[in-house]
Design a protein around this motif. Structure first.
Motif, PDB file in Angstrom:
ATOM      1  N   ARG A 148       4.861  -1.434   1.648  1.00 23.85           N
ATOM      2  CA  ARG A 148       6.551  -1.187   1.491  1.00 23.85           C
ATOM      3  C   ARG A 148       7.572  -0.656   2.332  1.00 23.85           C
ATOM      4  O   ARG A 148       6.932   0.366   3.178  1.00 23.85           O
ATOM      5  N   LEU A 149       8.377  -1.171   2.530  1.00 23.76           N
ATOM      6  CA  LEU A 149       8.406  -1.573   3.758  1.00 23.76           C
ATOM      7  C   LEU A 149      10.156   0.023   4.041  1.00 23.76           C
ATOM      8  O   LEU A 149      11.474  -1.043   3.299  1.00 23.76           O
ATOM      9  N   LEU A 150      10.061   0.390   4.767  1.00 25.82           N
ATOM     10  CA  LEU A 150      11.165   1.732   5.221  1.00 25.82           C
ATOM     11  C   LEU A 150      12.220   1.663   5.864  1.00 25.82           C
ATOM     12  O   LEU A 150      13.582   1.626   6.092  1.00 25.82           O
ATOM     13  N   PHE A 195       6.197   1.907   7.323  1.00 29.72           N
ATOM     14  CA  PHE A 195       5.811   1.573   6.282  1.00 29.72           C
ATOM     15  C   PHE A 195       5.132   2.593   5.176  1.00 29.72           C
ATOM     16  O   PHE A 195       4.853   3.506   6.373  1.00 29.72           O
ATOM     17  N   SER A 196       5.097   2.664   4.155  1.00 29.62           N
ATOM     18  CA  SER A 196       5.046   3.584   2.871  1.00 29.62           C
ATOM     19  C   SER A 196       4.185   3.086   2.104  1.00 29.62           C
ATOM     20  O   SER A 196       4.042   2.257   1.985  1.00 29.62           O
ATOM     21  N   ASP A 197       3.452   4.213   1.609  1.00 33.28           N
ATOM     22  CA  ASP A 197       2.735   4.348   0.908  1.00 33.28           C
ATOM     23  C   ASP A 197       1.353   3.013   1.083  1.00 33.28           C
ATOM     24  O   ASP A 197       1.158   2.365  -0.230  1.00 33.28           O
ATOM     25  N   VAL A 198       1.429   3.400   2.483  1.00 32.87           N
ATOM     26  CA  VAL A 198       0.085   2.823   2.937  1.00 32.87           C
ATOM     27  C   VAL A 198      -1.893   2.633   2.573  1.00 32.87           C
ATOM     28  O   VAL A 198      -1.593   4.167   2.357  1.00 32.87           O
ATOM     29  N   PRO A 199      -2.359   1.253   1.746  1.00 33.72           N
ATOM     30  CA  PRO A 199      -3.880   2.239   1.522  1.00 33.72           C
ATOM     31  C   PRO A 199      -4.181   2.033   2.879  1.00 33.72           C
ATOM     32  O   PRO A 199      -4.391   1.927   3.739  1.00 33.72           O
ATOM     33  N   PRO A 200      -4.948   3.291   2.750  1.00 30.48           N
ATOM     34  CA  PRO A 200      -5.897   3.929   4.159  1.00 30.48           C
ATOM     35  C   PRO A 200      -6.808   3.015   4.937  1.00 30.48           C
ATOM     36  O   PRO A 200      -6.813   3.025   5.787  1.00 30.48           O
ATOM     37  N   GLY A 242       1.852  -6.480   7.705  1.00 27.53           N
ATOM     38  CA  GLY A 242       2.384  -5.628   6.301  1.00 27.53           C
ATOM     39  C   GLY A 242       2.649  -6.142   5.528  1.00 27.53           C
ATOM     40  O   GLY A 242       3.164  -5.639   4.538  1.00 27.53           O
ATOM     41  N   VAL A 243       4.638  -7.147   6.218  1.00 29.50           N
ATOM     42  CA  VAL A 243       5.300  -7.701   4.726  1.00 29.50           C
ATOM     43  C   VAL A 243       4.698  -8.292   3.885  1.00 29.50           C
ATOM     44  O   VAL A 243       5.134  -8.208   2.806  1.00 29.50           O
ATOM     45  N   ASP A 244       3.710  -9.429   4.643  1.00 26.22           N
ATOM     46  CA  ASP A 244       3.611 -10.778   4.250  1.00 26.22           C
ATOM     47  C   ASP A 244       2.347  -9.750   3.213  1.00 26.22           C
ATOM     48  O   ASP A 244       2.032 -10.667   1.668  1.00 26.22           O
ATOM     49  N   SER A 245       2.031  -8.745   3.035  1.00 26.17           N
ATOM     50  CA  SER A 245       0.859  -7.944   2.383  1.00 26.17           C
ATOM     51  C   SER A 245       1.500  -7.167   0.962  1.00 26.17           C
ATOM     52  O   SER A 245       0.155  -6.103   0.579  1.00 26.17           O
TER      53      SER A 245
END
Length: 482
Positions: A347-349, A374-379, A341-344
């Motif tokens: 946005r890490l909350l 993580f927020s605003d993650v593409p579905p 998630g971080v590498d892609s």
């Protein structure tokens, strides 16, 4: 070789307790510090064959035993489990890394509670009914092979055995070799009941050995499995030749929908609690939070504060709100998702890679994960599509309720979901649109008398309640003279 001063789980076959062998045992670790606390003794296909033969021989007599007599054994087991609640709780804490209250109230509590209404439900399922000239009855499925997962080992063992046995089936069960200690303690209590030999057998071992032998055995009438989607597919492939029935619970990627009028003060702590339930290791966890775009900023701010209050650490330490995951393998798997998630660029909350800060001495080798959002993650992102099985929440913003429903339904899974609104009728209307076997509406609680199971690739069939018990029977219709 297992050290002689640590417990080694064994087997129950044809009424006989069989010691596990230290030479072939699998180490069981305390997740809070990595220490070995016991070993899982491993059976083999010969032991499976012996257990199946005993179960097959016992099944006709057990099916002919009146329900009240069958329940007398299970009532006695319930009493023994309740009396042993303190020691079972300690085993659950040690092998699962769970907070004491959670271990006692959920793991041990549900194991006892699933036996409490069983006779009433079984009686309702087995009651004959007339349909015109037909008399319709339900009869035992026969010999049930049950395979449990490691995340609720005690409750699953008790639930799968008791549900099948109450209806007149015999059972051969393979517990998880990853977390077998509490399940073995419950098995030893069951062995004290003097059930007819063969009614229940418990054979420890790995999936490729004992599990595969059970699934492939031609004398097995049906399979009850809880575990991964990959193993569920292998079970379906293996049973195709014999058309063996199965009930499969294969996990989920479950959405929580906050409608525009949702009560955030109540809903957000509940959703986060569901995501972090059982240290994030539960198939029904609400791990995708779907919110109106207009509320995204407020939701994010609240989540950051809630996660800041979720201290991860050893289960018996003061202030701990989240314990470790069960194994080094699971820790590394969950950490891999967080790094992805971080590498892609998500946005890490809150949270992120690495162990939590401030772990006490002696915990460095534990299997800890920082609670992560993580927020605003593409579905369609990996973290929104794949079951992580750890304390990781993804947040998704949508423009309207139709889009929220589409995002909620947009995975291969369909186990659980939740909906929140100030209007109960509105919540129910949205819940009816969700592709899930069970939907929590406005914070409704867990009900052991309600059916549980999924749609799509979350599995087939149901457990618990009348519908779950009915899965363990066969239907016969008798056409009577008019």
């Amino acid at each position: 070789m297992a050290p002689s001063d640590l417990p080694v789980t064994g087997h129950l076959v044809a009424g006989e307790l069989i010691d596990g062998t230290g030479g072939d045992a699998v180490a069981v670790h305390d997740p809070s510090n990595g220490a070995v606390i016991g070993y899982a003794g491993l059976g083999d296909d010969a032991l499976v064959a012996r257990a199946v033969a005993a179960a097959r021989a016992a099944q006709p007599g057990w099916a002919a035993t009146p329900l009240r007599e069958r329940m007398a054994y299970l009532d006695a087991w319930r009493g023994k489990l309740a009396a042993a609640a303190d020691s079972l709780t300690e085993l659950v804490i040690d092998e699962m890394g769970l907070l004491p209250a959670f271990a006692r109230n959920v793991h041990v509590g549900r194991a006892v509670a699933c036996l409490e209404r069983l006779e009433e439900l079984a009686e309702a399922v087995l009651a004959p009914r007339r349909e015109g000239i037909s008399l319709i009855v339900r009869e035992p499925a026969g010999l049930v092979a049950a395979i449990t997962a490691w995340n609720f080992p005690l409750h699953m063992l008790v639930s799968k055995i008791s549900s099948a046995v109450a209806l007149g089936n015999t059972v051969v069960l393979k517990p998880s070799e990853v977390k077998p200690l509490a399940a073995w303690a419950a098995t030893r209590l069951l062995a004290e009941l003097d059930l007819p030999p063969g009614v229940v057998s418990v054979v420890g071992g790995t999936g490729p050995a004992v599990g595969a032998a059970l699934v492939a055995h031609p004398d097995v009438d049906m399979i009850s499995f809880t575990g991964s989607r990959a193993v569920g597919r292998r079970i379906l492939a293996a049973t195709a030749a014999t058309i063996t029935r199965s009930v499969l619970e294969l996990g989920g990627k479950n959405p929580a929908l906050l409608l525009p009028d949702a009560p955030l003060d109540t809903a957000l702590p509940a959703v986060l609690g569901s995501c972090f339930f059982n240290n994030g290791q539960v198939c029904g966890a609400q791990s995708r939070l779907i919110v109106p775009r207009a509320l995204l900023g407020e939701v994010e701010d609240r989540l950051v504060g809630l996660v800041a209050d979720t201290a991860a650490g050893p289960p018996r330490a003061a202030g701990t709100r989240l314990g470790p995951v069960v194994s080094a393998v699971q820790r590394d798997r969950v950490a891999g998702y967080i790094r992805a998630g971080v590498d892609s660029g998500l946005r890490l909350l809150a949270g992120g890679p690495g162990a939590p800060d401030g772990l006490p001495d002696g915990s460095a080798d534990g299997y800890y994960i920082r609670p992560t959002v993580f927020s605003d993650v593409p579905p369609d992102h990996q973290l929104a599509q794949e079951e992580i099985f750890g304390p990781v929440l993804t947040v998704h913003a949508c423009d309207d309720v139709d889009e929220m429903v589409a995002v909620a339904n947009g995975t291969r899974y369909g186990l659980t979901a939740s909906v929140w609104s100030a209007d109960l009728d509105r919540s129910v209307a949205v819940a009816r649109r969700l592709q899930a076997g069970q939907v929590v509406v406005n914070g409704g609680g867990f009900n052991l008398s309600a059916p549980y199971g999924g749609v799509k690739e979350s599995g087939n069939g149901r457990e618990h309640g009348r519908e779950g018990l009915a899965e363990l029977t066969e239907v016969k219709s008798m056409q009577l003279p008019a």
